[in-house]
Design an enzyme around this catalytic site. Structure first.
Site, mmCIF file in Angstrom:
data_model
loop_
_atom_site.group_PDB
_atom_site.id
_atom_site.type_symbol
_atom_site.label_atom_id
_atom_site.label_comp_id
_atom_site.label_asym_id
_atom_site.label_seq_id
_atom_site.Cartn_x
_atom_site.Cartn_y
_atom_site.Cartn_z
ATOM 1 N N SER A 120 0.839 -1.205 0.000
ATOM 2 C CA SER A 120 0.000 0.000 0.000
ATOM 3 C C SER A 120 0.875 1.257 0.000
ATOM 4 O O SER A 120 1.870 1.333 0.712
ATOM 5 C CB SER A 120 -0.894 0.020 1.239
ATOM 6 O OG SER A 120 -1.624 -1.177 1.345
ATOM 7 N N HIS A 176 10.313 4.805 -2.929
ATOM 8 C CA HIS A 176 9.455 4.315 -4.016
ATOM 9 C C HIS A 176 8.556 5.461 -4.483
ATOM 10 O O HIS A 176 7.342 5.407 -4.399
ATOM 11 C CB HIS A 176 8.627 3.133 -3.485
ATOM 12 C CG HIS A 176 7.671 2.553 -4.477
ATOM 13 N ND1 HIS A 176 8.039 2.139 -5.728
ATOM 14 C CD2 HIS A 176 6.334 2.306 -4.385
ATOM 15 C CE1 HIS A 176 6.970 1.664 -6.357
ATOM 16 N NE2 HIS A 176 5.925 1.763 -5.563
HETATM 17 N N1 APR Z 1 -9.609 -4.139 4.719
HETATM 18 C C1 APR Z 1 -9.505 -4.970 3.662
HETATM 19 N N2 APR Z 1 -9.475 -4.541 2.388
HETATM 20 C C2 APR Z 1 -9.596 -3.230 2.178
HETATM 21 C C3 APR Z 1 -9.698 -2.292 3.239
HETATM 22 C C4 APR Z 1 -9.706 -2.805 4.566
HETATM 23 N N3 APR Z 1 -9.805 -2.009 5.621
HETATM 24 N N4 APR Z 1 -9.787 -1.063 2.700
HETATM 25 C C5 APR Z 1 -9.713 -1.202 1.374
HETATM 26 N N5 APR Z 1 -9.603 -2.517 1.050
HETATM 27 C C6 APR Z 1 -9.540 -3.129 -0.260
HETATM 28 C C7 APR Z 1 -10.515 -2.516 -1.260
HETATM 29 O O1 APR Z 1 -11.834 -2.983 -1.064
HETATM 30 C C8 APR Z 1 -9.926 -2.976 -2.578
HETATM 31 O O2 APR Z 1 -10.509 -4.169 -3.050
HETATM 32 O O3 APR Z 1 -8.283 -2.940 -0.843
HETATM 33 C C9 APR Z 1 -8.429 -3.199 -2.247
HETATM 34 C C10 APR Z 1 -7.517 -2.292 -3.011
HETATM 35 O O4 APR Z 1 -7.600 -2.666 -4.333
HETATM 36 P P1 APR Z 1 -7.635 -1.624 -5.548
HETATM 37 O O5 APR Z 1 -8.568 -0.520 -5.218
HETATM 38 O O6 APR Z 1 -7.856 -2.398 -6.799
HETATM 39 O O7 APR Z 1 -6.153 -1.017 -5.501
HETATM 40 P P2 APR Z 1 -4.838 -1.666 -6.144
HETATM 41 O O8 APR Z 1 -4.648 -1.143 -7.514
HETATM 42 O O9 APR Z 1 -4.838 -3.109 -5.903
HETATM 43 O O10 APR Z 1 -3.715 -0.967 -5.241
HETATM 44 C C11 APR Z 1 -3.537 -1.328 -3.882
HETATM 45 O O11 APR Z 1 -1.176 -0.953 -3.889
HETATM 46 O O12 APR Z 1 0.207 -0.090 -5.528
HETATM 47 C C12 APR Z 1 -0.503 0.181 -4.364
HETATM 48 O O13 APR Z 1 -1.093 2.528 -4.619
HETATM 49 C C13 APR Z 1 -1.575 1.222 -4.589
HETATM 50 O O14 APR Z 1 -2.052 1.617 -2.276
HETATM 51 C C14 APR Z 1 -2.501 0.957 -3.431
HETATM 52 C C15 APR Z 1 -2.386 -0.567 -3.272
#
Ligand code: APR
Length: 315
Positions: A120, A176
């Site tokens: 994240s 990063h």
């Molecule tokens: N508990 C569990 N899952 C959660 C929570 C939580 N409290 N809050 C958010 N999520 C989930 C969301 O529901 C979502 O499915 O985290 C997931 C994040 O996925 P995406 O929105 O598709 O984001 P993604 O592109 O996977 O990136 C995730 O990695 O590269 C980094 O900057 C990016 O911080 C981001 C992370």
């Protein structure tokens, strides 16, 4: 056999889980998300590829059920909101700090011996937050960013050199972030030949510049941040942990004097094995690279300070 949990079943988390399943390195894989049905659906979808890809990993999707993550060896944190076009990783800090803090605390209750890999963003700061908030030993909290940036560096190098991607070696250290990462062009090689001997200076400089905005370039194209290379980069690190491969990855580790820095997590070359970050390697940096690393560390610390200023962490 081993168990891996991926928290956040979005683009990066699900892609990472899929890559891990294909590697056939663990018996159990749990996908956890806050969004009802998302993890369950993706886990079943992946399981329906098991016969074709010949893996026997049991992938289970759960909504907020941390008990299902019990006794995981590795826990990957991708939960958070991804970067939107034009948004810096640093701007994500407030939102993602709350999410990361919460999920890490929950996961740790069920897997007190796990190694955490943080994805994240802003990743360097989220890794630092995880380490400080949990009090875990530094070897057990690693950030994934440098491996991704290095893969992007190798991609741009292979394109400039018109070389096979697997013949190219290059690593990126430092933070990063678009302005904090340091692609080490002086150490990059193509089949043992220094790339600085193969590329004109202007071309080499363009490779470095393209690498630094590699993530932003994709965010512009995709409307959100990338997932294939982030997922695969993390999966490679998980493999090195579970199989105790002791491969060297540029990744975000806690420094206590290495590279002249302390009290921050930042990208450095490290040996990754069953104990997590087992050793930080000391590369000889030239004067320019040393200065860039000091500047990068200062920028990362600046972002970390937001955690203290907003009382997410206390000194
Ligand atoms: N508990 C569990 N899952 C959660 C929570 C939580 N409290 N809050 C958010 N999520 C989930 C969301 O529901 C979502 O499915 O985290 C997931 C994040 O996925 P995406 O929105 O598709 O984001 P993604 O592109 O996977 O990136 C995730 O990695 O590269 C980094 O900057 C990016 O911080 C981001 C992370």
């Amino acid at each position: 056999m081993s168990k891996v949990t991926v928290i956040g079943a979005g683009n990066v988390g699900a892609t990472c889980a899929n890559a891990i399943a294909h590697m056939k390195i663990c018996s159990e894989l749990v996908l956890l998300d806050i969004k009802e049905g998302l993890s369950e659906g993706k886990a079943i979808d992946m399981m329906q590829t098991a016969k074709m890809y010949g893996f026997d990993t049991r992938i289970k999707g759960v909504t907020n059920d941390y008990a299902a993550t019990r006794n995981s060896d590795v826990i990957i944190i991708t939960s958070g909101i991804p970067r939107k076009p034009g948004m810096t990783r640093e701007e994500l800090i407030g939102v993602n700090a709350g999410i990361v803090n919460g999920v890490v605390g929950n996961a740790l209750k069920y897997s007190p011996k796990a190694i955490f890999i943080i994805i994240s963003n802003p990743m360097d700061t989220m890794t630092y937050l995880t380490l400080k908030a949990t009090g875990l030993p530094k070897n057990r909290v690693i950030g994934m960013g440098g491996q991704l940036d290095s893969n992007r560096f190798c991609f741009y190098l292979s394109q400039a050199l018109k070389a096979a991607p697997s013949d190219v070696e290059g690593i990126v250290i430092g933070g990063h972030g678009d302005t904090t990462m340091i692609p080490l062009i002086s150490k990059a090689t193509c089949k043992s030949m220094p790339v600085t001997k193969l590329l004109r200076k202007a071309v080499a400089e363009k490779v470095v510049a393209d690498t630094m905005v590699g993530g932003a370039t994709l965010t512009k194209l995709l409307g959100t941040s990338a997932w294939y290379a982030p997922g695969a980069s993390c999966a490679a690190m998980v493999k090195s942990i579970l199989l105790d491969e002791k491969k060297v990855f540029p990744c975000c580790c806690y420094l206590e004097g290495e590279y002249g820095q302390d009290d921050l997590c930042i990208g450095v070359p490290a040996v990754i094995g069953k104990r997590g970050c087992e050793k930080i390697l000391k590369y000889d940096l030239n004067k320019e690279e040393q200065a860039a690393f000091a500047k990068s560390a200062a920028a990362v610390k600046n972002v970390n300070n937001v955690l203290y200023e907003s009382k997410i962490l206390t000194r």
